[in-house]
Scaffold this active site. Sequence first.
Site, PDB file in Angstrom:
ATOM      1  N   LYS A  43       0.510 -14.091 -24.326  1.00 52.68           N
ATOM      2  CA  LYS A  43       1.185 -12.928 -24.875  1.00 52.68           C
ATOM      3  C   LYS A  43       2.701 -13.025 -24.667  1.00 52.68           C
ATOM      4  O   LYS A  43       3.468 -12.358 -25.368  1.00 52.68           O
ATOM      5  CB  LYS A  43       0.608 -11.641 -24.280  1.00 52.68           C
ATOM      6  CG  LYS A  43      -0.756 -11.265 -24.908  1.00 52.68           C
ATOM      7  CD  LYS A  43      -0.683 -11.138 -26.418  1.00 52.68           C
ATOM      8  CE  LYS A  43      -1.725 -10.239 -27.052  1.00 52.68           C
ATOM      9  NZ  LYS A  43      -3.089 -10.728 -27.097  1.00 52.68           N
ATOM     10  N   SER A  91      -6.539  -4.280 -28.112  1.00 53.63           N
ATOM     11  CA  SER A  91      -7.462  -5.044 -27.290  1.00 53.63           C
ATOM     12  C   SER A  91      -8.867  -4.429 -27.294  1.00 53.63           C
ATOM     13  O   SER A  91      -9.014  -3.217 -27.108  1.00 53.63           O
ATOM     14  CB  SER A  91      -6.913  -5.091 -25.861  1.00 53.63           C
ATOM     15  OG  SER A  91      -7.685  -5.956 -25.096  1.00 53.63           O
ATOM     16  N   HIS A 100      -0.279  -8.596 -34.429  1.00 51.20           N
ATOM     17  CA  HIS A 100      -1.402  -8.717 -33.483  1.00 51.20           C
ATOM     18  C   HIS A 100      -2.674  -8.580 -34.310  1.00 51.20           C
ATOM     19  O   HIS A 100      -3.165  -7.476 -34.529  1.00 51.20           O
ATOM     20  CB  HIS A 100      -1.296  -7.601 -32.432  1.00 51.20           C
ATOM     21  CG  HIS A 100      -2.277  -7.736 -31.306  1.00 51.20           C
ATOM     22  ND1 HIS A 100      -2.765  -6.646 -30.615  1.00 51.20           N
ATOM     23  CD2 HIS A 100      -2.853  -8.826 -30.733  1.00 51.20           C
ATOM     24  CE1 HIS A 100      -3.595  -7.062 -29.664  1.00 51.20           C
ATOM     25  NE2 HIS A 100      -3.672  -8.373 -29.715  1.00 51.20           N
ATOM     26  N   ARG A 153      -3.513  -8.206 -18.115  1.00 54.06           N
ATOM     27  CA  ARG A 153      -2.049  -8.252 -18.196  1.00 54.06           C
ATOM     28  C   ARG A 153      -1.417  -7.140 -17.375  1.00 54.06           C
ATOM     29  O   ARG A 153      -2.073  -6.175 -17.022  1.00 54.06           O
ATOM     30  CB  ARG A 153      -1.594  -8.142 -19.654  1.00 54.06           C
ATOM     31  CG  ARG A 153      -1.696  -9.467 -20.412  1.00 54.06           C
ATOM     32  CD  ARG A 153      -1.251  -9.360 -21.844  1.00 54.06           C
ATOM     33  NE  ARG A 153      -2.157  -8.531 -22.617  1.00 54.06           N
ATOM     34  CZ  ARG A 153      -1.940  -7.256 -22.934  1.00 54.06           C
ATOM     35  NH1 ARG A 153      -0.808  -6.657 -22.574  1.00 54.06           N
ATOM     36  NH2 ARG A 153      -2.838  -6.584 -23.625  1.00 54.06           N
ATOM     37  N   ARG A 159     -13.172 -13.495 -19.860  1.00 54.00           N
ATOM     38  CA  ARG A 159     -12.652 -14.110 -21.087  1.00 54.00           C
ATOM     39  C   ARG A 159     -13.074 -15.566 -21.217  1.00 54.00           C
ATOM     40  O   ARG A 159     -13.279 -16.259 -20.218  1.00 54.00           O
ATOM     41  CB  ARG A 159     -11.120 -14.085 -21.073  1.00 54.00           C
ATOM     42  CG  ARG A 159     -10.515 -12.694 -21.149  1.00 54.00           C
ATOM     43  CD  ARG A 159     -10.210 -12.315 -22.579  1.00 54.00           C
ATOM     44  NE  ARG A 159      -9.757 -10.939 -22.686  1.00 54.00           N
ATOM     45  CZ  ARG A 159      -9.358 -10.394 -23.832  1.00 54.00           C
ATOM     46  NH1 ARG A 159      -9.363 -11.094 -24.946  1.00 54.00           N
ATOM     47  NH2 ARG A 159      -8.977  -9.141 -23.877  1.00 54.00           N
ATOM     48  N   ASP A 177      -6.127 -13.757 -32.992  1.00 59.53           N
ATOM     49  CA  ASP A 177      -5.316 -12.767 -32.254  1.00 59.53           C
ATOM     50  C   ASP A 177      -3.850 -12.625 -32.658  1.00 59.53           C
ATOM     51  O   ASP A 177      -3.298 -11.544 -32.512  1.00 59.53           O
ATOM     52  CB  ASP A 177      -5.383 -13.108 -30.758  1.00 59.53           C
ATOM     53  CG  ASP A 177      -4.950 -11.967 -29.858  1.00 59.53           C
ATOM     54  OD1 ASP A 177      -5.521 -10.865 -29.978  1.00 59.53           O
ATOM     55  OD2 ASP A 177      -4.046 -12.165 -29.033  1.00 59.53           O
ATOM     56  N   LYS A 222     -11.195  -7.807 -33.097  1.00 54.80           N
ATOM     57  CA  LYS A 222     -10.510  -8.856 -33.868  1.00 54.80           C
ATOM     58  C   LYS A 222     -11.220 -10.203 -33.735  1.00 54.80           C
ATOM     59  O   LYS A 222     -11.522 -10.860 -34.733  1.00 54.80           O
ATOM     60  CB  LYS A 222      -9.045  -9.029 -33.389  1.00 54.80           C
ATOM     61  CG  LYS A 222      -8.151  -7.837 -33.661  1.00 54.80           C
ATOM     62  CD  LYS A 222      -6.711  -8.095 -33.232  1.00 54.80           C
ATOM     63  CE  LYS A 222      -6.533  -8.378 -31.759  1.00 54.80           C
ATOM     64  NZ  LYS A 222      -6.948  -7.275 -30.873  1.00 54.80           N
ATOM     65  N   THR A 223     -11.490 -10.605 -32.484  1.00 57.18           N
ATOM     66  CA  THR A 223     -12.123 -11.909 -32.266  1.00 57.18           C
ATOM     67  C   THR A 223     -13.565 -11.888 -32.770  1.00 57.18           C
ATOM     68  O   THR A 223     -14.010 -12.808 -33.465  1.00 57.18           O
ATOM     69  CB  THR A 223     -12.088 -12.288 -30.774  1.00 57.18           C
ATOM     70  OG1 THR A 223     -10.720 -12.285 -30.352  1.00 57.18           O
ATOM     71  CG2 THR A 223     -12.686 -13.656 -30.521  1.00 57.18           C
TER      72      THR A 223
HETATM   73  N1  LIG Z   1     -19.576  -2.517 -33.708  1.00 49.34           N
HETATM   74  C1  LIG Z   1     -18.831  -3.408 -33.051  1.00 49.34           C
HETATM   75  N2  LIG Z   1     -17.826  -4.066 -33.677  1.00 49.34           N
HETATM   76  C2  LIG Z   1     -17.067  -4.944 -33.028  1.00 49.34           C
HETATM   77  N3  LIG Z   1     -17.208  -5.266 -31.720  1.00 49.34           N
HETATM   78  C3  LIG Z   1     -18.210  -4.675 -31.038  1.00 49.34           C
HETATM   79  C4  LIG Z   1     -19.051  -3.726 -31.662  1.00 49.34           C
HETATM   80  N4  LIG Z   1     -19.942  -3.293 -30.748  1.00 49.34           N
HETATM   81  C5  LIG Z   1     -19.663  -3.937 -29.605  1.00 49.34           C
HETATM   82  N5  LIG Z   1     -18.631  -4.783 -29.749  1.00 49.34           N
HETATM   83  C6  LIG Z   1     -18.034  -5.610 -28.666  1.00 49.34           C
HETATM   84  O1  LIG Z   1     -16.668  -5.209 -28.516  1.00 49.34           O
HETATM   85  C7  LIG Z   1     -15.874  -6.306 -28.116  1.00 49.34           C
HETATM   86  C8  LIG Z   1     -14.740  -6.538 -29.106  1.00 49.34           C
HETATM   87  O2  LIG Z   1     -13.827  -7.433 -28.479  1.00 49.34           O
HETATM   88  P1  LIG Z   1     -12.920  -8.508 -29.174  1.00 49.34           P
HETATM   89  O3  LIG Z   1     -12.846  -9.699 -28.282  1.00 49.34           O
HETATM   90  O4  LIG Z   1     -13.322  -8.768 -30.582  1.00 49.34           O
HETATM   91  O5  LIG Z   1     -11.535  -7.730 -29.102  1.00 49.34           O
HETATM   92  P2  LIG Z   1     -10.136  -8.122 -29.678  1.00 49.34           P
HETATM   93  O6  LIG Z   1      -9.765  -7.121 -30.708  1.00 49.34           O
HETATM   94  O7  LIG Z   1     -10.163  -9.545 -30.079  1.00 49.34           O
HETATM   95  O8  LIG Z   1      -9.202  -7.864 -28.393  1.00 49.34           O
HETATM   96  P3  LIG Z   1      -8.079  -8.749 -27.641  1.00 49.34           P
HETATM   97  O9  LIG Z   1      -6.812  -8.539 -28.400  1.00 49.34           O
HETATM   98  O10 LIG Z   1      -8.051  -8.162 -26.294  1.00 49.34           O
HETATM   99  O11 LIG Z   1      -8.529 -10.167 -27.640  1.00 49.34           O
HETATM  100  C9  LIG Z   1     -16.769  -7.512 -28.026  1.00 49.34           C
HETATM  101  O12 LIG Z   1     -17.168  -7.663 -26.686  1.00 49.34           O
HETATM  102  C10 LIG Z   1     -17.960  -7.107 -28.930  1.00 49.34           C
HETATM  103  O13 LIG Z   1     -19.159  -7.734 -28.549  1.00 49.34           O
HETATM  104  O1  LIG Z   2      -3.494 -10.564 -23.944  1.00 50.81           O
HETATM  105  C1  LIG Z   2      -4.595 -10.548 -23.359  1.00 50.81           C
HETATM  106  O2  LIG Z   2      -4.751 -10.658 -22.165  1.00 50.81           O
HETATM  107  C2  LIG Z   2      -5.818 -10.399 -24.185  1.00 50.81           C
HETATM  108  C3  LIG Z   2      -5.508  -9.864 -25.483  1.00 50.81           C
HETATM  109  O3  LIG Z   2      -5.620 -10.530 -26.480  1.00 50.81           O
HETATM  110  C4  LIG Z   2      -4.984  -8.482 -25.545  1.00 50.81           C
HETATM  111  O4  LIG Z   2      -4.997  -7.778 -24.536  1.00 50.81           O
HETATM  112  O5  LIG Z   2      -4.543  -8.095 -26.643  1.00 50.81           O
HETATM  113 CA   LIG Z   3      -9.442 -11.412 -28.932  1.00 51.55          CA
HETATM  114 MN   LIG Z   4      -4.922  -9.621 -28.224  1.00 47.95          MN
END
Ligand SMILES: Nc1ncnc2c1ncn2[C@@H]1O[C@H](COP(=O)(O)OP(=O)(O)OP(=O)(O)O)[C@@H](O)[C@H]1O
Ligand SMILES: O=C([O-])CC(=O)C(=O)O
Ligand SMILES: [Ca+2]
Ligand SMILES: [Mn+2]
Length: 610
Positions: free
Chosen positions: A274, A311, A293, A129, A395, A330, A315-316
Site C-alpha cells: 500500500k 477492504s 483501489h 495496516r 492473508r 487490488d 474485490k479479490t
Molecule cells: N456475497 C459475498 N460476496 C463477496 N465476498 C463474500 C461474500 N460473502 C462472503 N464473502 C467473503 O468476504 C471476503 C471478501 O474479501 P476480499 O479479499 O475479496 O476483499 P477485498 O475487497 O479484496 O479487500 P482488500 O482490499 O482488503 O484486499 C472474502 O473472505 C469472501 O469469502
Molecule cells: O492493504 C492491505 O493490507 C490489504 C488491503 O488490500 C486493504 O486493506 O485494502
Molecule cells: Ca484483496
Molecule cells: Mn486493498
Amino acid sequence: MVNEAHPPRAQDLEELRALQKTGREKDDKVHAKHLESLSETLRSNARETGPRVVKGEPKHAYIPGSPRSLEASGSQFAKAVSDTGLKPVVVYHNLTPAELYEKALQYEPSTHIVSSGALATLSGAKTGRSPKDKRVVREATSEKDVWWGEGSPNFEMDEKTFVLNRERAVDYLNMLDRIYVFDGFAGWDPKARKKIRVVCARPYHALFMHNMLIRPSEEELAEFGKPDFTIYNAGAFPANRHTSYMTSSTSIDLNFKAREMVILGTQYAGCMKKGVFTLMNYWMPKEGILSLHSGCNEGKSGDVTLFFGLSGTGKTTLSADPNRELIGDDEHCWGDDGVFNIEGGCYAKAIGLKKENEPEIWNAIRYGTILENVVFDEETREVDFDNSKITENTRASYPIEYIDNAKLPCVGGHPKNIIMLCCDAFGVLPPVSRLTKEQAMYYFISGYTAKVAGTEQGVTEPEATFSACFGSAFLVWHPTKYASMLAEKMEQHGTRVWLINTGWTAGSYGVGYRFKLRHTRAIVDAIHSGELGAAEYETIPVFNLQVPVAVTNVPSELLKPSNTWADKDGYDRTLNNLADLFKSNFEKYADGGGFVSAEVAHTIVKSGPQ
Ligand SMILES: Nc1ncnc2c1ncn2[C@@H]1O[C@H](COP(=O)(O)OP(=O)(O)OP(=O)(O)O)[C@@H](O)[C@H]1O
Ligand SMILES: O=C([O-])CC(=O)C(=O)O
Ligand SMILES: [Ca+2]
Ligand SMILES: [Mn+2]
C-alpha cells in the site's frame, strides 16, 4: 555388499555436494554495477560513501576485527559496534523463491512449510495496516498537490524528522548479518511503470514483494539502474518515541521528494504494497492517469470490469471469475490506452476460505505463496482457514500467474462496467442497483462500507465507514481530483456503473445473514451477460436507487431488502439512520474541494439519499 560397479564420482562429501549444483557465468560488470547501486542505497546520511556490500554467505565476508570475529571469540562486546564503516553488509539481491524459502526457514523461527507447499509466517504484533502512523513529508515539491488537514490520511512530518527515521532504519539494516533487496516494477504499462527497490531484513518480506511487484526479466534487472523509489523496511525495529510526530513505536513515512519510504515498528507486509499504491496515487494523476483501489477482469469479448470497494468488500473474491480473465485484484490505473494493473500479484483474505466457494484462490495457495498469520496443524501442516486465533485478517500473497485464467500482461481496454462494492452490515442496501452518472460520483466520493463492530461476543452494532474513492487511506490528492478524472473517463467511454452490496440482508448483522456468494456471483454474471442492462427497474425510497425486478439465479424477494426484513419498522429506522450518516459524511465535499465547481458538487449531493 558394496556395489563396485558404480564407484563414487566424488572422493568426499564436499566434492559430492559440489556436483549437486550447476551455475552459469555471471556478467562481472553487471554484478559490480549492482553492488555499487546497493551500497549507494544503504548509504547513511552521515557518510560520503555507502557500506561495503558483498554477496554470498556472511562467512565469506569475514574480516578480522569485524563484529563477527568478536562474536566468534565469545566477546561480550560483539554487538556493541558503532562503526558500521568497517562492517561489510551481505546483501541478497532478487533471490528466487526457492532461495528465499531456504533463508526464511533457516533464519526465521516463525516460518514453516504447510501441506500445500506455501510458506506460512507471522507478521509479529501488527497484523494489519497502521493508517494512523502513516506520515507524508511536507516539502516544497509536493506540498501544493497533497491533501492535508481534516479527513486527510496524510499526517504531516518535516524533512528533518524523516532523515532521522531514515537513518534509524538504515543503521539497523546495516548492522544485520544479512539483508534482502528486491528490485521490481509497479505498473504493467511500460510507458508508465516505476522502478521500485525494497530493502528489508526478512526473507518473507522479500518474497512478498517478489510476489506483489512485477518481476523483472534477467535483462530488465541487468539494466535496472537507479530505482525511482526505495522502501526501507526496518519493521522489526521500533521508531524512537522521542522523535517529533511519533505517536507510537510504528512509523510509516513517505517522502515524495527523496523518493523514499521508511517503515519502522511494523512487519505487516501489506504496508509495503500500500506504500507503493500511495506513491502511484501521487505520481499517476500528475501524468494524467487515474489510479484506483480496485480489482479488474476481462470477459471473452474483451469487455473490462473494474471492481471498487474498501477492504473486505469482495474485490479479490469477485474479480477471480472462472469465466473471465483476471487483470488484477487490488490496484489499477486507467489511462488513455485503457487499464493496467499496478501489481504483479494478489493479496487475498484467507479467513474462512473454502475450495468449493473460491477454487481459483484455493488453488493459488501452493509453493511460492506466502500465508500470513494463519494457523495450521503442527504435524499434518494442514491449514485451518477458519481459525482467527492470531487475526481475522489472515492473508495469502501469490504471483498473479498462480490464478489459472490470469491475463498476462495485466492490461486491458477501457472499462465497460464499474462495480462499486460495499459490505453493508446494516442490511438495508439492495444487493444490486444501477447508478446514474451523478450517483456514481456520489457513491465513489462517499466510499461506503459497514463493518461488523468486532468479533467480540455480544457486539452486534455495525460500524459505518466512509472512505473517499473506496480507499481514502491511500489517497494523496484531494478525493475530488480522482473523482473528476473518473467522471471524465466514464463519460468519454460510456462506462456503466453498478452498486453491489455483498453484506447483510434480512436484518442487520446479528439478526440477518450475509448474501450468499453464489447470489452475488449470479448478479455479477447478469451484469456481464447484458441481462441487467436490459432489465426492468423500480426505484426504492430514501436512497432513490434503481433496483432490478428480477435477476437470473437470484430469488426475486432478495432484490428489495424491505421484503427480507421481518421487522419493517426496524428496516425503515435503519435505512433512515444510514441515509443520515451518508448526508453528514458528504457535507465536507459540498463545495467541490476546488477540483469540481460548487454547481457540479450540488447535483452530486442531490443524487444521494434525501
Ligand atoms: N456475497 C459475498 N460476496 C463477496 N465476498 C463474500 C461474500 N460473502 C462472503 N464473502 C467473503 O468476504 C471476503 C471478501 O474479501 P476480499 O479479499 O475479496 O476483499 P477485498 O475487497 O479484496 O479487500 P482488500 O482490499 O482488503 O484486499 C472474502 O473472505 C469472501 O469469502
Ligand atoms: O492493504 C492491505 O493490507 C490489504 C488491503 O488490500 C486493504 O486493506 O485494502
Ligand atoms: Ca484483496
Ligand atoms: Mn486493498
